[in-house]
Design a protein around this motif. Sequence first.
Motif, PDB file in Angstrom:
ATOM      1  N   ALA A 115      17.580  50.949  24.022  1.00  0.00           N
ATOM      2  CA  ALA A 115      17.929  51.565  22.612  1.00  0.00           C
ATOM      3  C   ALA A 115      18.283  50.415  21.407  1.00  0.00           C
ATOM      4  O   ALA A 115      17.647  50.476  20.353  1.00  0.00           O
ATOM      5  N   LEU A 116      19.192  49.616  21.666  1.00  0.00           N
ATOM      6  CA  LEU A 116      19.337  48.420  20.811  1.00  0.00           C
ATOM      7  C   LEU A 116      18.159  47.439  20.735  1.00  0.00           C
ATOM      8  O   LEU A 116      17.878  47.074  19.731  1.00  0.00           O
ATOM      9  N   THR A 117      17.480  47.401  21.616  1.00  0.00           N
ATOM     10  CA  THR A 117      16.207  46.514  21.636  1.00  0.00           C
ATOM     11  C   THR A 117      15.218  47.048  20.681  1.00  0.00           C
ATOM     12  O   THR A 117      14.568  46.622  19.898  1.00  0.00           O
ATOM     13  N   TRP A 118      15.087  48.287  20.769  1.00  0.00           N
ATOM     14  CA  TRP A 118      14.261  49.066  19.969  1.00  0.00           C
ATOM     15  C   TRP A 118      14.734  49.277  18.616  1.00  0.00           C
ATOM     16  O   TRP A 118      13.853  49.099  17.545  1.00  0.00           O
ATOM     17  N   THR A 119      16.053  49.219  18.212  1.00  0.00           N
ATOM     18  CA  THR A 119      16.666  49.121  16.968  1.00  0.00           C
ATOM     19  C   THR A 119      16.126  47.700  16.387  1.00  0.00           C
ATOM     20  O   THR A 119      15.520  47.808  15.200  1.00  0.00           O
ATOM     21  N   MET A 120      16.201  46.700  17.105  1.00  0.00           N
ATOM     22  CA  MET A 120      15.970  45.317  16.525  1.00  0.00           C
ATOM     23  C   MET A 120      14.509  45.384  16.073  1.00  0.00           C
ATOM     24  O   MET A 120      13.968  44.842  15.050  1.00  0.00           O
ATOM     25  N   THR A 121      13.571  45.831  16.872  1.00  0.00           N
ATOM     26  CA  THR A 121      12.029  45.910  16.805  1.00  0.00           C
ATOM     27  C   THR A 121      12.061  46.864  15.413  1.00  0.00           C
ATOM     28  O   THR A 121      11.050  46.540  14.340  1.00  0.00           O
ATOM     29  N   ALA A 122      12.597  48.132  15.349  1.00  0.00           N
ATOM     30  CA  ALA A 122      12.425  48.672  14.071  1.00  0.00           C
ATOM     31  C   ALA A 122      12.861  48.053  12.845  1.00  0.00           C
ATOM     32  O   ALA A 122      11.955  48.162  11.871  1.00  0.00           O
ATOM     33  N   ILE A 123      14.056  47.341  12.805  1.00  0.00           N
ATOM     34  CA  ILE A 123      14.419  46.677  11.675  1.00  0.00           C
ATOM     35  C   ILE A 123      13.334  45.452  11.417  1.00  0.00           C
ATOM     36  O   ILE A 123      13.132  45.337  10.177  1.00  0.00           O
ATOM     37  N   GLY A 124      12.959  44.915  12.518  1.00  0.00           N
ATOM     38  CA  GLY A 124      12.090  43.788  12.310  1.00  0.00           C
ATOM     39  C   GLY A 124      10.786  44.487  11.576  1.00  0.00           C
ATOM     40  O   GLY A 124      10.082  43.740  10.510  1.00  0.00           O
ATOM     41  N   LEU A 125      10.425  45.626  12.003  1.00  0.00           N
ATOM     42  CA  LEU A 125       9.251  46.200  11.342  1.00  0.00           C
ATOM     43  C   LEU A 125       9.336  46.447   9.917  1.00  0.00           C
ATOM     44  O   LEU A 125       8.611  46.138   8.903  1.00  0.00           O
ATOM     45  N   ALA A 126      10.664  46.905   9.610  1.00  0.00           N
ATOM     46  CA  ALA A 126      10.918  47.247   8.233  1.00  0.00           C
ATOM     47  C   ALA A 126      10.978  45.856   7.324  1.00  0.00           C
ATOM     48  O   ALA A 126      10.490  46.172   6.109  1.00  0.00           O
ATOM     49  N   LEU A 127      11.614  44.930   7.860  1.00  0.00           N
ATOM     50  CA  LEU A 127      11.632  43.780   7.060  1.00  0.00           C
ATOM     51  C   LEU A 127      10.106  43.011   6.985  1.00  0.00           C
ATOM     52  O   LEU A 127       9.858  42.723   5.928  1.00  0.00           O
ATOM     53  N   LEU A 128       9.300  43.529   7.819  1.00  0.00           N
ATOM     54  CA  LEU A 128       7.874  42.878   7.660  1.00  0.00           C
ATOM     55  C   LEU A 128       7.184  43.626   6.612  1.00  0.00           C
ATOM     56  O   LEU A 128       6.289  43.224   5.857  1.00  0.00           O
ATOM     57  N   TRP A 129       7.579  44.933   6.608  1.00  0.00           N
ATOM     58  CA  TRP A 129       6.827  45.896   5.829  1.00  0.00           C
ATOM     59  C   TRP A 129       7.342  45.521   4.059  1.00  0.00           C
ATOM     60  O   TRP A 129       6.354  45.438   3.438  1.00  0.00           O
ATOM     61  N   ARG A 130       8.412  44.955   4.138  1.00  0.00           N
ATOM     62  CA  ARG A 130       9.036  44.631   2.816  1.00  0.00           C
ATOM     63  C   ARG A 130       8.437  43.313   2.305  1.00  0.00           C
ATOM     64  O   ARG A 130       8.161  43.171   1.191  1.00  0.00           O
ATOM     65  N   ALA A 131       8.198  42.517   3.360  1.00  0.00           N
ATOM     66  CA  ALA A 131       7.892  41.417   3.265  1.00  0.00           C
ATOM     67  C   ALA A 131       6.385  41.378   2.504  1.00  0.00           C
ATOM     68  O   ALA A 131       5.650  40.463   1.775  1.00  0.00           O
ATOM     69  N   GLY A 132       5.689  42.086   3.245  1.00  0.00           N
ATOM     70  CA  GLY A 132       4.243  42.415   2.957  1.00  0.00           C
ATOM     71  C   GLY A 132       3.957  42.997   1.627  1.00  0.00           C
ATOM     72  O   GLY A 132       3.002  42.824   0.857  1.00  0.00           O
ATOM     73  N   GLN A 133       5.054  43.505   0.945  1.00  0.00           N
ATOM     74  CA  GLN A 133       4.936  44.076  -0.434  1.00  0.00           C
ATOM     75  C   GLN A 133       5.315  43.038  -1.468  1.00  0.00           C
ATOM     76  O   GLN A 133       4.987  43.410  -2.666  1.00  0.00           O
ATOM     77  N   ARG A 134       5.566  41.964  -1.048  1.00  0.00           N
ATOM     78  CA  ARG A 134       6.166  40.865  -1.909  1.00  0.00           C
ATOM     79  C   ARG A 134       5.148  40.000  -2.329  1.00  0.00           C
ATOM     80  O   ARG A 134       4.289  39.576  -1.233  1.00  0.00           O
ATOM     81  N   ARG A 135       4.924  39.708  -3.496  1.00  0.00           N
ATOM     82  CA  ARG A 135       3.728  38.607  -3.958  1.00  0.00           C
ATOM     83  C   ARG A 135       4.190  37.099  -3.715  1.00  0.00           C
ATOM     84  O   ARG A 135       3.544  36.187  -4.023  1.00  0.00           O
ATOM     85  N   ASP A 136       5.467  37.090  -3.488  1.00  0.00           N
ATOM     86  CA  ASP A 136       6.072  35.397  -3.148  1.00  0.00           C
ATOM     87  C   ASP A 136       5.895  35.192  -1.801  1.00  0.00           C
ATOM     88  O   ASP A 136       6.531  34.065  -1.446  1.00  0.00           O
ATOM     89  N   VAL A 137       5.495  35.997  -0.944  1.00  0.00           N
ATOM     90  CA  VAL A 137       5.826  35.694   0.637  1.00  0.00           C
ATOM     91  C   VAL A 137       4.355  35.385   1.152  1.00  0.00           C
ATOM     92  O   VAL A 137       3.481  36.226   1.044  1.00  0.00           O
ATOM     93  N   PRO A 138       4.072  33.933   1.546  1.00  0.00           N
ATOM     94  CA  PRO A 138       2.905  33.658   2.038  1.00  0.00           C
ATOM     95  C   PRO A 138       2.547  34.358   3.467  1.00  0.00           C
ATOM     96  O   PRO A 138       3.587  34.341   4.440  1.00  0.00           O
TER      97      PRO A 138
END
Lengths: 93, 164
Positions: free
Chosen positions: B64-87
């Motif tokens: 469950a904790l491993t899943w939580t890490m993955t879910a937060i990682g996905l959320a961070l990746l989604w946010r990074a993908g919305q930014r125009r300053d992130v290569p």
Amino acid sequence: MMMRNAMVKLFPSAMLFGALVLSPGSARACPVCDQETGKQVRAGIFDEDFGRNLLAATLPFGVFLGIVAAIHFEFPGGRRPLRPSRPDGPEST
Amino acid sequence: MANDLNRTPLIAAGTLLGIGMGGFVDGITFHQILQLHNMLSAKRPVTDLVSAEINMFWDGLFHALTWTMTAIGLALLWRAGQRRDVPWSTRTFIGSLSLGWGLFNLVEGLIDHHLLNIHHVVETPGHLFWDIAFLASGVVLILVGWVAIRSGRGDATIRGERGR
């Protein structure tokens, strides 16, 4: 902001899911919970070492979150002022 | 700072996803398929159904904790993908995944196998060799990840701009 809105919308569903999982109905679905094995398992989980075991299971994940937070805010060489000028600039989200 | 490139959101997202996926490799491969160890198998060896089910509970919490890490990682990746300053650098992302997996092996190995002694990679008298090998795999993955992240420093393509 979009993520916060999505989380606010998902919150009632998450609460409902949690309530269903923790409801007596899900316990009745457990085939061994009312048997001697189930009672021994519960006693073995919630024994005097429960707090220590919980800490042991969660400690590495706290460290992981700390490391990633450090990377997110302090990663050396993460920023690079090399990008040519853009007329529209970065999008803030 | 409008023209700065900032890789840290992608590195943080990839690292957390690597931690999560590394945790799933450990849990699925070692706990479930090979059944070499369980979460508390050094404290409570799996000798009967009760001890197996108690370990299953703690394995479930680990997953469950491993899943939580993955879910937060996905959320961070989604946010990074919305930014125009992130290569949107493949080398940076793959390197971050490797860094995260290595961090998982190193940190989890040090805390659970050596510091708290709650389980070992293989629950046999000769477990130290396998525990050290697990730590070494973590160091290698971290180094590989670090090299890949450094090699991606020059990447400047923003998400969606490739092929335009």
